[in-house]
Design an enzyme around this catalytic site. Sequence first.
Site, mmCIF file in Angstrom:
data_model
loop_
_atom_site.group_PDB
_atom_site.id
_atom_site.type_symbol
_atom_site.label_atom_id
_atom_site.label_comp_id
_atom_site.label_asym_id
_atom_site.label_seq_id
_atom_site.Cartn_x
_atom_site.Cartn_y
_atom_site.Cartn_z
ATOM 1 C CG LEU A 1 -75.431 8.951 25.035
ATOM 2 C CD1 LEU A 1 -75.409 7.908 26.132
ATOM 3 C CD2 LEU A 1 -75.585 8.292 23.678
ATOM 4 N N GLY A 2 -77.736 12.920 25.547
ATOM 5 C CA GLY A 2 -78.943 13.669 25.839
ATOM 6 C C GLY A 2 -78.707 14.690 26.913
ATOM 7 C CG ASP B 1 -88.354 10.997 37.445
ATOM 8 O OD1 ASP B 1 -89.588 11.139 37.232
ATOM 9 O OD2 ASP B 1 -87.476 11.598 36.807
#
Length: 640
Positions: free
Chosen positions: A343-344, A437
């Site tokens: 996906l990434g 984050d």
Amino acid sequence: MVAQELHLILLIFFNHLNCLLSQQEEASFIYDGFGQAQADLHLDGAAKIIFPSGLLQLTNASTQQMGHAFFKQPFEFDPSVKKLSFSTHFVGHGIAFVVSSSIDFTQADPTQYLGLFNISTNGSPSSQLLAIELDTVQSAEFDDIDKNHVGININSLKSVESASASYFSNTKGKNQSIKLLSGDPLQVWVDYEDAILSVTLAPLRIQKPKHPLLSRPINLTDIFSDQKWFFGFSAATGSLVSYQYILGWSFSRSRVLLQRLDLSKLPQIPHPRAKKEQTSPLLIALLVLLALITLVALVGVYLYRRNKYAEFREAWEKEYGPHRFSYKSLYKATKGFDKDGRLGKGGFGEVYRGNLPRIGDIAVKRVCHDANQGLKQRKGELLLVSEYMCNGSVDRYLFHREKPFLSWSQRFAILKDIASALNYLHTGASQVVLHRDIKASNVMLDSDFNGRLGDFGMARFEDYGDSLPGTAAVGTMGYMAPELTTMGASTRTDIYAFGTFMLEVICGRRPLDLKIADEKRHLIKWICDCWRRDSLADAIDTRMGLEYSEEETEMALKLGLLCTNIVVESRPTMEQVVQYINKNLPLPIFSPDSPGIGVSTPVLLETAFTSRCSLAPSASPPSPHNSMFVTHTITYGDGR
Ligand SMILES: *[C@@H]1O[C@H](CO)[C@@H](O)[C@H](O)[C@H]1NC(C)=O
Ligand SMILES: *[C@@H]1O[C@H](CO)[C@@H](O)[C@H](O)[C@H]1NC(C)=O
Ligand SMILES: *[C@@H]1O[C@H](CO)[C@@H](O)[C@H](O)[C@H]1NC(C)=O
Ligand SMILES: *[C@@H]1O[C@H](CO)[C@@H](O)[C@H](O)[C@H]1NC(C)=O
Ligand SMILES: *[C@@H]1O[C@H](CO)[C@@H](O)[C@H](O)[C@H]1NC(C)=O
């Protein structure tokens, strides 16, 4: 070759040779076992006496064997005496009790010739031979009735009289069949009296049956020209092999004088199976030992793994229970981390799409090795599992023009979702959890476009009241509170990042965009400029057109500015943020010129990048009831 075990006992009760045999001193003998009989017997072929048991073995388990055992001393009779008789009995395949004028059978053949005849002597009157056969082979050639019969043969393999093996049971008063191949010893009586030959058989422990199996008038003086008769046994094997034994033998000229065999003294048949049984206790012991070793090894491995994982158990798992999957199941779920399902790829590692049975679609993040130090793990690979969010992250909708844009109501709902989730992290658990984050690319959208706070890659737990240690700054450029580098992370740095995220969502752009005009470049500063001009609407994402609530966007923009105040103490808490955003509490009065408002933070490029891969990822607590953020689950692989 099928070895058939054929064990025979011949208990021979000879009688009624009274007065016919001239040598009175040889009128009778008895062998309860043949240990003492070596000198008395003529043995040939495979026949031998087995010591110390005293078993007389006629054939062994080789093919085409024959063996003979004859009483050496012939019985002579006086032809002047009219009366003459004898009897015999035998059991098994190819064994025969024999009365013969000769003991030389070197020219005979085994197999169907029973070691007594050959093709030319079979049927010839010159053979001078009487045999009682216990036959387990049906030879059509010799008109055999079946493969389990007893026959009387005179000079020929063709029986003059035969019957299926059976005995008359004195107690039951009827015939009982016997299986010659059963392997059990068998008693055989052969009586010759008044020129009638009768054959009787019975199992070992049974008394002599009242009625013989075979009974036939035979004039033996017609058969034997000579007056010397030899008594003995013949056995032969063919393609079927068998051990054939005689356990004991009693003989007498007179039935009345016949001595009874002492069955308890007879040698035991060495069961071929007994050999296996002898080795089997050792074999069983070995197998048991092997099983034990295997069991111990398995228990050992189990305990080792359990201890290993116990060490890895995270503090939060004590409270919420383990949320783990086996490496194998994740490996399977992602089809071996197939590149097609990727996906990434980010600073912390690669994310793969997968599917777990009963759970559904998941995203699995393989955390890069450098990022592992903070966890209680060694060489293992860290895999973070989360629900798969089919609609991706918010940044795709905000910053990539090709994506369908989000409506205001969607955006406002997402902001509420994330505020609620962050509030839970800060106050809901026994430990304060910092996300560290928060940014548009870490806010995921499920199929209904609900916002889920994802990626706890850097989240850490802090105990309430702990002074915040000066940990290295972490976060993403543009979202990092200015005090982060000096004072470290706190709930207030999370709130700063959340404020930045709010402004992004409303304005549809990044906090810092170097590609646009100077005055708009710094988002916070630009919003304050708009506010001063009393045209806050200018800052809003133009893609929404007029489809938004002026009141809500204004409140949200001001709340974003409040959260990004560089004066730490002036920022609201997450609890307050939730109240403001849900309109349960009015915003405090402030202006774009209030202290700390609208100040753009310096860009701390270096800090941001060097720290990215140096801090520990950790785990999230489980979702609150409204499932506002993505649950991450830690799993440890075994490396491979
Ligand atoms: C059977 O006896 C013969 C000799 O009579 C011998 O050569 C053979 O090896 C024996 N076979 C077995 C299986 O004992
Ligand atoms: C059969 O045996 C007899 C002696 O018993 C012998 O003379 C003869 O040659 C043998 N025949 C065959 C075909 O073996
Ligand atoms: C038992 O067998 C013998 C011999 O085959 C036969 O003569 C007799 O008739 C049989 N008796 C019975 C009761 O079947
Ligand atoms: C047997 O046969 C011999 C000679 O063939 C004869 O002399 C004798 O009488 C016979 N015995 C009986 C009992 O039939
Ligand atoms: C969002 O997810 C749903 C369910 O998977 C899907 O039907 C829809 O097309 C997605 N929307 C976008 C904009 O990707």
